[in-house]
Design an enzyme around this catalytic site. Structure first.
Site, PDB file in Angstrom:
ATOM      1  N   CYS A   2       0.836  -1.198   0.000  1.00 39.63           N
ATOM      2  CA  CYS A   2       0.000   0.000   0.000  1.00 39.63           C
ATOM      3  C   CYS A   2       0.868   1.245   0.000  1.00 39.63           C
ATOM      4  CB  CYS A   2      -0.900   0.002   1.232  1.00 39.63           C
ATOM      5  SG  CYS A   2      -1.886  -1.501   1.412  1.00 39.63           S
ATOM      6  N   ARG A  27       1.191   1.759  -5.999  1.00 40.79           N
ATOM      7  CA  ARG A  27       1.441   0.795  -4.931  1.00 40.79           C
ATOM      8  C   ARG A  27       0.176   0.047  -4.537  1.00 40.79           C
ATOM      9  NH1 ARG A  27       6.268   1.461  -2.349  1.00 40.79           N
ATOM     10  NH2 ARG A  27       5.458   0.332  -0.560  1.00 40.79           N
ATOM     11  N   TRP A  78      -3.651  -1.810  -1.408  1.00 33.02           N
ATOM     12  CA  TRP A  78      -3.609  -3.075  -2.147  1.00 33.02           C
ATOM     13  C   TRP A  78      -4.055  -4.119  -1.147  1.00 33.02           C
ATOM     14  CZ3 TRP A  78      -1.146  -7.881  -2.024  1.00 33.02           C
ATOM     15  CH2 TRP A  78      -1.213  -8.624  -3.213  1.00 33.02           C
ATOM     16  N   ASN A 104       0.978   0.122   6.030  1.00 35.07           N
ATOM     17  CA  ASN A 104       1.448  -0.637   4.871  1.00 35.07           C
ATOM     18  C   ASN A 104       2.193  -1.852   5.400  1.00 35.07           C
ATOM     19  OD1 ASN A 104       2.481  -1.551   2.391  1.00 35.07           O
ATOM     20  ND2 ASN A 104       4.292  -0.249   2.585  1.00 35.07           N
ATOM     21  N   GLY A 105       1.744  -3.051   5.024  1.00 38.98           N
ATOM     22  CA  GLY A 105       2.404  -4.264   5.469  1.00 38.98           C
ATOM     23  C   GLY A 105       1.400  -5.341   5.811  1.00 38.98           C
ATOM     24  N   GLU A 495       9.281 -13.069 -20.445  1.00 43.99           N
ATOM     25  CA  GLU A 495       8.964 -11.671 -20.170  1.00 43.99           C
ATOM     26  C   GLU A 495       7.862 -11.157 -21.087  1.00 43.99           C
ATOM     27  OE1 GLU A 495       9.091  -7.780 -18.578  1.00 43.99           O
ATOM     28  OE2 GLU A 495       9.565  -9.794 -17.819  1.00 43.99           O
ATOM     29  N   LYS A 499       4.338  -9.652 -19.644  1.00 39.25           N
ATOM     30  CA  LYS A 499       3.823  -8.317 -19.946  1.00 39.25           C
ATOM     31  C   LYS A 499       2.377  -8.380 -20.424  1.00 39.25           C
ATOM     32  CE  LYS A 499       6.743  -5.789 -18.491  1.00 39.25           C
ATOM     33  NZ  LYS A 499       6.810  -6.843 -17.524  1.00 39.25           N
ATOM     34  N   GLU A 502       0.050  -9.322 -17.496  1.00 43.87           N
ATOM     35  CA  GLU A 502      -0.057  -8.274 -16.482  1.00 43.87           C
ATOM     36  C   GLU A 502      -1.073  -7.211 -16.843  1.00 43.87           C
ATOM     37  OE1 GLU A 502       4.079  -7.463 -14.200  1.00 43.87           O
ATOM     38  OE2 GLU A 502       4.147  -7.146 -16.352  1.00 43.87           O
ATOM     39  N   HIS A 518       7.345 -31.757 -25.894  1.00 44.82           N
ATOM     40  CA  HIS A 518       7.197 -32.481 -24.627  1.00 44.82           C
ATOM     41  C   HIS A 518       5.915 -32.098 -23.902  1.00 44.82           C
ATOM     42  CE1 HIS A 518      11.245 -34.187 -24.909  1.00 44.82           C
ATOM     43  NE2 HIS A 518      11.592 -33.005 -25.404  1.00 44.82           N
ATOM     44  N   LYS A 617       3.090  -1.924  -7.841  1.00 45.91           N
ATOM     45  CA  LYS A 617       4.452  -1.785  -8.352  1.00 45.91           C
ATOM     46  C   LYS A 617       5.481  -2.439  -7.444  1.00 45.91           C
ATOM     47  CE  LYS A 617       7.498  -0.120 -11.234  1.00 45.91           C
ATOM     48  NZ  LYS A 617       7.590  -0.692 -12.584  1.00 45.91           N
TER      49      LYS A 617
END
Length: 622
Positions: A2, A27, A78, A104-105, A495, A499, A502, A518, A617
C-alpha cells in the site's frame, strides 16, 4: 504494497495528501482514504473520508464534503486481509476516535491480537489485520493519566509480528505526526517549516527539498518545527537529511497517454546514459556504493542470482553473461523459493539480489538468509537508500529513473544492461589475474563497440510502433498466446508473456521452444497466436523448425527476427524486424516490440495499463 502519506504544515492538508496518494497509487488502488485532525477548543477532532475504489472516487467525496485540519494521513490500498469494501479502507480509528492510523504491510499474528482485544470490549468494524493495530495502540496510549504516544508505539511494536509502516495521529496531540516502520518502506521529506511522510520518494516532490529514509525499528515524531527519531528501546538516533534528487518531470506523463508508453520510449535514452556512465576506454566505472574489491571478484567461485517477476527474467539473461564472459557457474532462483530452500551456498558464493524498488519482500528475506550465512551480496537496484540497498554488502544501480507504470519496461532493459556491465567488469578483473578462459582485450573492446550501437538500434525498433499497433488490432480478441524462445531469448519469451498477462488479462505462457514436443504443443490450435523470438543467432535454425511445427498445427505465427530475414518472413504472418546485433545483446532489442504489443493489446481491450487489476508496483508483502 500500500501507499501511505502524512503531512504537517501550513498548506491545505487534504490537497497535499491527495497529490501524494496520486503519486503512490501504483502501490495499490483497491481503496483509499484520508484522515485529518482539526483543532478544537480542548484538543482536536478526527475527520475521515474513505471509499473502496480509485482516488477519483475519493476526490468526488471530498468535493462534496471537504476536510480541514492542521495535520493529516492518507492511504491507497492493495488488499491483503479483507475484501475491497468501504469498511476495510484505511484510515482506521479506535472506538473513542482518539487515534487514527494508516498501515502498509502485513500483521501475521493479528488473529490472536484481535481475539484478546475483543475480550476487552473492542468493537471491530473491518476484517483487516490493520484495525488490530489502532485498537492495541489506543489501549496503551489511553491507559493511565499520562499520554505518551512514543511509549505506546513501542509497546505496540513489541506485540506485532510481521511487516509494517505506520503513520499515526491523535486528537490529544493535533500538532504531532508519528511514524514507525519495520520491514515496509517509509521516508520523511523536509520542507519549509513542514514535513511530509510517505512510502516512496515521489510523494515528497513539490514540498520537500531533503529526505530521510527511516530504518527498521525507528520511531519518528514530526512537528512543524522539526523531527526526532528514536529506536524501539528509546535511544535517540541521529540521521542526516540528504538532497531529494527526484524532479517532478520524471514522475509525470508529459505528452504520453500512459506512463508505460512513456517508459517504453525512454529506454534508448536510459541505455545511452548508462553507456556514457559505465564505459571509459578500456575501463568500466562503477557507482561509489560498489564495494566489491578485485580480490573478492577473483575468489568468487559461484554466483547465485535471486529475484522476482521481471527482475527474475533479467537475472536469467545475466546468467548467460557471467557464464559466457567469466566462465563462472551461475544459478538463478525465484526469491520466494530460495528463501525456503536448503540454502547450500557457501562463502565462495556471491549473491546478486535484483529489484527495481529495492523493497521486494521475498528478495530482501533471501538476502537476509544469505547474510546470516556470511554469503557476500551485490545488489542490482534502481532505488537508492532502499532496504536492499542498505542491507547488501555492495550495490550497483541500473539508473533507469523513476518507473511509475506497474508493468516494468525500462527497468528491465536497464537491468539486463547492468548485468552485462557487471559480467564485463568481472571478466576484466579475472583476465588481469590470469584466470583460465578469460576474456581478451579484443573481445572486450568488441562488446563495448556493439553495446554503444544499442541506443540507435532501440530507436529503430520503437519506430515499428505503428506496425505493432496494426498487429495488435488483429490479435486483441485472442484468448490464449504462446511465446517461444531458445537460449538467451527463452527469458525474453517469459517476459513477453508476463507483460501481456499483467496488463491485458489475457492468458499467455512462455516456453523454451525445444520443449514444445514435450507437451506444450498441445496448446497450439486454429488461430492461437504463437509469438516466436527468432533472431539470427546460434539457435536460429532450431527456432525456425519449432515455429514451422506450430504453423503446421494452424497456429498464427508472429515473430521477432533480424532485419532482412526472408526465411522467417515466409514462415510468419507478421515479423517485427530488429537490427542485427550480437546474440548477447538481442534480448534488449527483442524486448521492445513485445512491450509495445502488450501495451497496444491492453489499450485496445480497454484495460488500465498503468494500474492493472490486483497488481502493485512494489511487492513489499510476502
Amino acid at each position: 504494497m500500500c501507499g501511505i502519506v502524512g503531512y504537517i504544515g501550513r498548506r491545505n492538508v487534504s490537497n497535499v495528501i491527495m497529490v501524494g496518494l496520486e503519486r503512490l497509487e501504483y502501490r495499490g488502488y483497491d481503496s483509499c482514504g484520508i484522515a485529518t485532525v482539526s483543532k478544537t477548543k480542548d484538543n482536536g477532532r478526527i475527520q475521515i473520508r474513505k471509499t473502496a475504489g480509485r482516488l477519483q472516487q475519493l476526490k468526488e467525496i471530498l468535493d462534496r464534503d471537504p476536510l480541514n485540519g492542521v495535520i493529516g494521513i492518507g492511504h491507497t490500498r492493495w488488499a491483503t486481509h479483507g475484501k475491497v469494501t468501504d469498511e476495510n479502507a484505511h484510515p482506521f480509528t479506535d472506538n473513542s476516535r482518539t487515534v487514527a492510523l494508516v498501515h502498509n504491510g502485513i500483521i501475521e499474528n493479528y488473529r490472536e491480537i484481535r481475539a484478546g482485544l475483543k475480550k476487552k470490549g473492542c468493537r471491530f468494524v473491518s476484517t483487516t489485520d490493520t484495525e488490530v493495530i489502532v485498537h492495541l495502540l489506543a489501549s496503551y496510549y489511553l491507559a493511565g493519566k499520562r499520554r505518551d504516544m512514543v511509549s505506546a508505539i513501542r509497546k505496540t511494536a513489541a506485540k506485532l509480528r510481521g511487516a509494517y509502516a505506520l503513520a499515526v495521529v491523535s486528537t490529544l496531540e493535533p500538532d504531532r505526526l508519528y511514524a514507525v516502520k519495520t520491514g515496509s518502506p517509509l521516508v520523511i521529506g523536509q520542507g519549509q517549516n513542514e514535513y511530509v511522510l510517505a512510502s516512496d520518494a515521489p510523494a515528497l516532490i513539490g514540498i520537500a527539498k531533503r529526505m530521510l529514509p527511516l530504518q527498521d525499528g525507528e520511531v519518528a515524531v514530526m512537528t512543524a518545527r522539526g523531527v526526532s527519531v528514536t529506536d524501539l528501546k528509546g535511544r535517540k538516533v541521529d540521521h542526516q537529511f540528504s538532497k531529494l534528487e527526484l524532479k517532478e518531470k520524471a514522475i509525470t506523463k508529459g505528452r504520453y497517454p500512459h506512463f508505460m508508453r512513456k517508459e517504453i520510449f525512454e529506454q534508448p535514452g536510459v541505455i545511452r546514459s548508462n553507456i556514457a556512465r559505465r564505459f571509459r576506454g578500456r575501463n568500466i566505472l562503477m557507482d561509489p556504493e560498489f564495494l566489491l574489491y578485485p580480490d573478492e571478484v577473483e575468489h568468487t567461485r559461484r554466483i547465485v542470482i535471486q529475484a522476482c517477476g521481471t527482475s527474475y527474467h533479467a537475472g536469467l539473461i545475466g546468467r548467460y553473461y557471467f557464464e559466457k564472459f567469466c566462465r563462472l557457474p551461475v544459478s538463478v532462483e525465484i526469491s520466494s523459493e530460495l528463501r525456503t530452500s536448503e540454502f547450500i551456498y557457501d562463502g565462495e558464493t556471491l549473491m546478486l539480489p535484483i529489484s527495481q524498488s529495492g523493497e521486494t519482500a521475498d528478495t530482501l528475506a533471501a538476502l537476509r538468509e544469505a547474510a546470516v550465512r556470511e554469503i557476500r551480496s551485490l545488489a542490482v537496484l534502481n532505488v537508492r537508500r532502499s532496504s536492499i540497498d542498505r542491507e547488501a554488502d555492495s550495490t550497483v544501480y541500473i539508473h533507469a529513473g523513476p518507473e511509475i507504470g506497474v508493468a516494468s519496461t525500462k527497468a528491465y532493459t536497464a537491468q539486463i544492461f547492468t548485468l552485462l556491465v557487471l559480467a564485463l567488469y568481472f571478466a576484466h578483473i579475472r583476465a588481469e589475474q590470469g584466470c583460465k578462459g578469460s576474456m581478451t582485450r579484443r573481445e572486450f573492446a568488441e562488446v563495448v563497440r556493439a553495446a554503444s550501437r544499442l541506443p540507435d538500434q532501440m530507436r529503430r525498433v520503437l519506430s515499428l510502433d505503428r506496425q505493432i499497433l496494426e498487429v495488435a488490432r488483429k490479435l486483441s480478441a485472442a484468448h490464449d498466446f504462446l511465446f517461444l524462445g531458445r537460449g538467451i531469448n527463452y527469458p525474453t519469451a517469459l517476459e513477453g508473456a508476463l507483460k501481456l498477462k499483467e496488463i491485458s488479462y489475457v492468458h499467455a505462457t512462455g516456453y523454451p521452444a525445444g520443449e514444445m514436443k514435450h507437451g506444450p504443443i498441445s496448446l497450439v490450435a486454429e488461430g492461437v497466436p504463437v509469438i516466436g523470438i527468432a533472431p539470427k543467432d546460434s539457435v536460429y535454425q532450431k527456432m525456425l523448425s519449432n515455429l514451422a511445427e506450430a504453423k503446421a498445427r494452424n497456429g498464427r505465427i508472429i515473430a521477432v527476427g533480424t532485419a532482412g530475414d526472408r526465411d522467417l518472413a515466409e514462415l510468419a504472418e507478421e515479423v517485427f524486424y530488429v537490427p542485427k546485433t550480437p546474440e548477447y545483446l538481442s534480448p534488449i532489442l527483442a524486448a521492445l516490440p513485445l512491450q509495445l504489443l502488450a501495451y497496444h493489446i491492453a489499450v485496445l481491450r480497454g484495460c488500465d495499463v498503468d494500474k492493472p487489476r490486483n497488481l502493485a508496483k512494489s511487492v513489499t508483502v510476502e
